[in-house]
Design a protein around this motif. Structure first.
Motif, PDB file in Angstrom:
ATOM      1  N   GLU A 143      66.116   0.167   4.430  1.00  8.12           N
ATOM      2  CA  GLU A 143      66.302   0.420   5.847  1.00  8.12           C
ATOM      3  C   GLU A 143      67.176   1.641   6.093  1.00  8.12           C
ATOM      4  OE1 GLU A 143      65.526  -3.943   7.791  1.00  8.12           O
ATOM      5  OE2 GLU A 143      67.582  -3.261   7.572  1.00  8.12           O
ATOM      6  N   GLN A 150      57.087   0.604   9.609  1.00  8.55           N
ATOM      7  CA  GLN A 150      58.364  -0.075   9.744  1.00  8.55           C
ATOM      8  C   GLN A 150      59.338   0.492   8.726  1.00  8.55           C
ATOM      9  OE1 GLN A 150      56.380  -3.994   9.021  1.00  8.55           O
ATOM     10  NE2 GLN A 150      57.827  -4.674  10.576  1.00  8.55           N
ATOM     11  N   ARG A 165      56.366  -3.582   1.579  1.00 12.36           N
ATOM     12  CA  ARG A 165      57.817  -3.820   1.690  1.00 12.36           C
ATOM     13  C   ARG A 165      58.302  -4.505   0.420  1.00 12.36           C
ATOM     14  NH1 ARG A 165      61.618  -4.401   5.692  1.00 12.36           N
ATOM     15  NH2 ARG A 165      60.060  -4.302   7.347  1.00 12.36           N
ATOM     16  N   GLN A 177      59.798 -13.895   7.626  1.00 13.63           N
ATOM     17  CA  GLN A 177      60.079 -12.731   8.462  1.00 13.63           C
ATOM     18  C   GLN A 177      59.262 -11.522   8.023  1.00 13.63           C
ATOM     19  OE1 GLN A 177      64.324 -12.321   8.151  1.00 13.63           O
ATOM     20  NE2 GLN A 177      64.745 -14.195   9.318  1.00 13.63           N
ATOM     21  N   GLU A 203      55.465 -12.123   8.879  1.00 11.33           N
ATOM     22  CA  GLU A 203      55.198 -12.064  10.312  1.00 11.33           C
ATOM     23  C   GLU A 203      55.357 -10.652  10.855  1.00 11.33           C
ATOM     24  OE1 GLU A 203      57.560 -15.190  12.032  1.00 11.33           O
ATOM     25  OE2 GLU A 203      56.530 -16.720  10.838  1.00 11.33           O
ATOM     26  N   ALA A 204      56.349  -9.918  10.335  1.00 13.69           N
ATOM     27  CA  ALA A 204      56.517  -8.525  10.757  1.00 13.69           C
ATOM     28  C   ALA A 204      55.319  -7.685  10.300  1.00 13.69           C
ATOM     29  CB  ALA A 204      57.813  -7.954  10.183  1.00 13.69           C
ATOM     30  N   LYS A 230      52.275  -8.495  12.466  1.00 10.76           N
ATOM     31  CA  LYS A 230      52.412  -7.876  13.780  1.00 10.76           C
ATOM     32  C   LYS A 230      52.103  -6.381  13.711  1.00 10.76           C
ATOM     33  CE  LYS A 230      55.701  -7.355  17.615  1.00 10.76           C
ATOM     34  NZ  LYS A 230      57.085  -7.669  18.081  1.00 10.76           N
ATOM     35  N   SER A 231      52.627  -5.729  12.666  1.00 11.94           N
ATOM     36  CA  SER A 231      52.378  -4.299  12.485  1.00 11.94           C
ATOM     37  C   SER A 231      50.896  -4.035  12.241  1.00 11.94           C
ATOM     38  CB  SER A 231      53.206  -3.775  11.318  1.00 11.94           C
ATOM     39  OG  SER A 231      52.940  -2.415  11.067  1.00 11.94           O
TER      40      SER A 231
END
Length: 264
Positions: free
Chosen positions: A48, A57, A222, A235, A238-239, A242-243
């Motif tokens: 990040e 992301q 990721r 998490q 689901e991320a 969504k992306s």
């Protein structure tokens, strides 16, 4: 020779493309067999801090996402080939935390995300604990040749199984527990050059990413290290879903599917 040169060029291109993520995964790999209380652990925190590609992301790498094979005939995968999210798992049957993930976390992910079409799980053999690990990896591949990889996976990761080792006789016992019909063929397949090549391919892919410990995961590009708490995977999945939806990728509806079991 031309084919060899093409493979070398491809490896160099992949290596250059994933360099940043490889450094992140490699830097965190010493904790990969230790669960962390933070989502994604050190890898996530480092990722990040890096600049994501356009439309991506933070902590997600397109080059890593492309490592998903999405082969509907792959017996070492489960879930729809067109699922919007692919989790690539690099693991060793001698790894205690891989076993913990297999027993405590993975079944919930299958029920919650694989069965309803959101997630595909692709296994990569990553033996790092010596001869027993290598034999187990080849045995798992051989079980897959008869459509029983995931049943072998379950038997090999059963509580107390790894303590019995993965000698030749033990592998035959596991094959029988997994419902492999032709154990003689299983033994031949496990000792074949094809088994050794398949395991080596997966192993080199993992090392190329900078992974040195197990389990290590990629969720749509990721990196996640270690047998993290369930919510970390929830998490990330689901991320990613969504992306993918926002980019119009993989609906998980229709297309080819590859599930547990099956036969060749």
């Amino acid at each position: 020779m031309p084919q060899s040169n093409n493979n070398k060029k491809k490896n160099i291109a992949i290596g250059a493309g994933v360099a940043a993520a490889a450094l992140l995964l490699g830097a965190a790999s010493y904790t990969a067999t230790k669960p962390s209380d933070s989502a994604g652990g050190t890898v996530k925190e480092a990722a990040e801090g890096a600049a994501p590609s356009a439309g991506q992301q933070a902590g997600v790498y397109p080059e890593l996402e492309r490592l998903a094979r999405r082969n509907a005939e792959d017996p070492l995968a489960q879930g729809r080939a067109d699922a919007p999210v692919v989790m690539v798992e690099y693991a060793d049957f001698k790894c205690g935390f891989c076993g913990k993930f297999a027993r405590d976390t993975e079944p919930g992910l299958v029920k919650k995300y694989v069965d309803e079409g959101t997630l595909r799980i692709e296994w990569r053999n990553f033996p790092i604990f010596g001869a027993d690990s290598e034999r187990a990896a080849r045995g798992a591949w051989a079980a897959g040749k008869q459509g029983r990889f995931w049943q072998f996976h379950e038997a090999a990761y059963a509580d107390g199984s790894k303590e019995k080792g993965f000698g030749e006789d033990r592998l035959k016992e596991l094959a029988q527990e997994a419902g492999v019909k032709d154990v003689g063929r299983f033994v031949r397949d496990a000792g074949s050059d094809a088994a050794k090549a398949a395991v080596k391919k997966d192993q080199e892919e993992a090392y190329g990413l900078g992974a040195t410990s197990t389990p290590s995961f990629l969720v749509n590009g990721r990196p996640i290290s270690g047998a993290q708490p369930d919510q970390v995977f929830d998490q990330a999945i689901e991320a990613a879903a969504k992306s993918a939806a926002s980019q119009g990728k993989g609906s998980g509806k229709g297309g080819s599917a590859s599930g547990k079991g099956g036969s060749e």
